[in-house]
Design a protein around this motif. Structure first.
Motif, short mmCIF file in Angstrom:
data_model
loop_
_atom_site.label_atom_id
_atom_site.label_comp_id
_atom_site.label_asym_id
_atom_site.label_seq_id
_atom_site.Cartn_x
_atom_site.Cartn_y
_atom_site.Cartn_z
N ILE A 43 2.25 -4.70 10.93
CA ILE A 43 1.66 -5.80 10.17
C ILE A 43 1.66 -5.47 8.68
O ILE A 43 1.74 -4.30 8.27
N ASP A 44 1.56 -6.51 7.88
CA ASP A 44 1.54 -6.37 6.42
C ASP A 44 0.38 -5.48 5.98
O ASP A 44 -0.72 -5.55 6.53
N ALA A 45 0.63 -4.65 4.98
CA ALA A 45 -0.38 -3.69 4.52
C ALA A 45 -1.64 -4.39 4.01
O ALA A 45 -2.76 -3.91 4.25
N THR A 46 -1.48 -5.51 3.32
CA THR A 46 -2.65 -6.23 2.82
C THR A 46 -3.47 -6.79 3.97
O THR A 46 -4.70 -6.71 3.96
N PHE A 47 -2.78 -7.36 4.96
CA PHE A 47 -3.48 -7.89 6.14
C PHE A 47 -4.18 -6.77 6.89
O PHE A 47 -5.31 -6.93 7.35
N PHE A 48 -3.51 -5.63 6.99
CA PHE A 48 -4.13 -4.48 7.66
C PHE A 48 -5.42 -4.08 6.94
O PHE A 48 -6.44 -3.82 7.59
N ALA A 49 -5.39 -4.02 5.62
CA ALA A 49 -6.58 -3.63 4.86
C ALA A 49 -7.72 -4.61 5.09
O ALA A 49 -8.89 -4.21 5.21
N GLU A 50 -7.39 -5.90 5.18
CA GLU A 50 -8.42 -6.90 5.42
C GLU A 50 -9.01 -6.74 6.83
O GLU A 50 -10.23 -6.82 7.01
#
Length: 223
Positions: A62-69
């Motif tokens: 998954i996208d790194a930004t989505f993962f962080a969220e």
């Protein structure tokens, strides 16, 4: 064996935290309109932190930004509901009481960050007599680096090579071995099907806390 002190991992060794960690993951899945997962699928990865849980529920690409969220949302939910369904594994309370009765110093070394470890342990009076609680952010490094175990042994007042470290993950056994401690695999903990604990080279393996209790009674004399 010259064992004078006992150190434990936390999740999957002393506390069964999988139900609350699983609830946090399933909360995310519901928010994203995805199907929840049964506890039997979540339990084996429960000690692998937020990343392991998110990888299980959402995949590893998954996208790194989505993962962080997702990670922040999971931790927020878990922090707010940290001890709804978490319990000591059967027999652990008796083990800790026996160590206290024999005046054997013991403590906890976990990779869980202190802001989660401290409120969780505050819900269990059994931990009030621990000589040390080393969290994943107590030092600049964490397991499998042996430094947290060396630090814990120092706080116990026991030489590292006179301690036993009990944990359910490969990083626990590696850290214990690197610290020169006797290592015990808590095989009743969070071990996935793809794990290969037979290659981790633990000195001892137990399949239930009762076996751990028996070993301690036979090998620790106390003072």
């Amino acid at each position: 064996m010259n064992v004078e002190g006992v150190l434990f991992d936390l999740d999957g060794t002393l506390l069964d935290t999988a139900p609350d960690l699983g609830a946090a993951l399933n909360h995310l899945l519901v928010k994203e309109n995805l199907s929840t997962l049964p506890l039997e699928l979540i339990r084996p990865v429960a000690s692998h932190g937020a990343k392991g849980l998110i990888d299980l529920g959402f995949g590893k690409n998954i996208d790194a930004t989505f993962f962080a969220e997702l990670r922040q949302s999971l931790l927020d939910y878990y922090s707010a509901n940290i001890c709804e369904h978490t319990n000591l594994f059967d027999g652990v309370a008796e083990i800790l009481a026996e160590l206290d009765a024999k005046h054997i110093p013991w403590g906890v070394v976990t990779n869980k960050p202190g802001w989660l470890t401290d409120p969780l342990l505050a819900d269990f009076s059994e931990f009030s007599s621990a000589r040390c609680i080393i969290s994943g952010d107590t030092l600049p490094v964490r397991k499998p680096d042996p430094a947290p175990l060396f630090h814990a042994a120092e706080l116990l007042g026991v030489a590292a090579n006179s301690c036993i470290y009990v944990g359910d993950a490969e990083r626990d056994i590696e850290a214990g071995r690197r610290a020169g401690m006797t290592t015990m695999l808590a095989a009743y903990g969070y071990i996935a099907e793809h794990d290969t604990p037979e290659t981790w080279q633990a000195d001892i393996s137990v399949s239930h806390p009762d076996e751990l209790s028996l070993w301690l009674l036979e090998n620790l004399q106390g003072i």
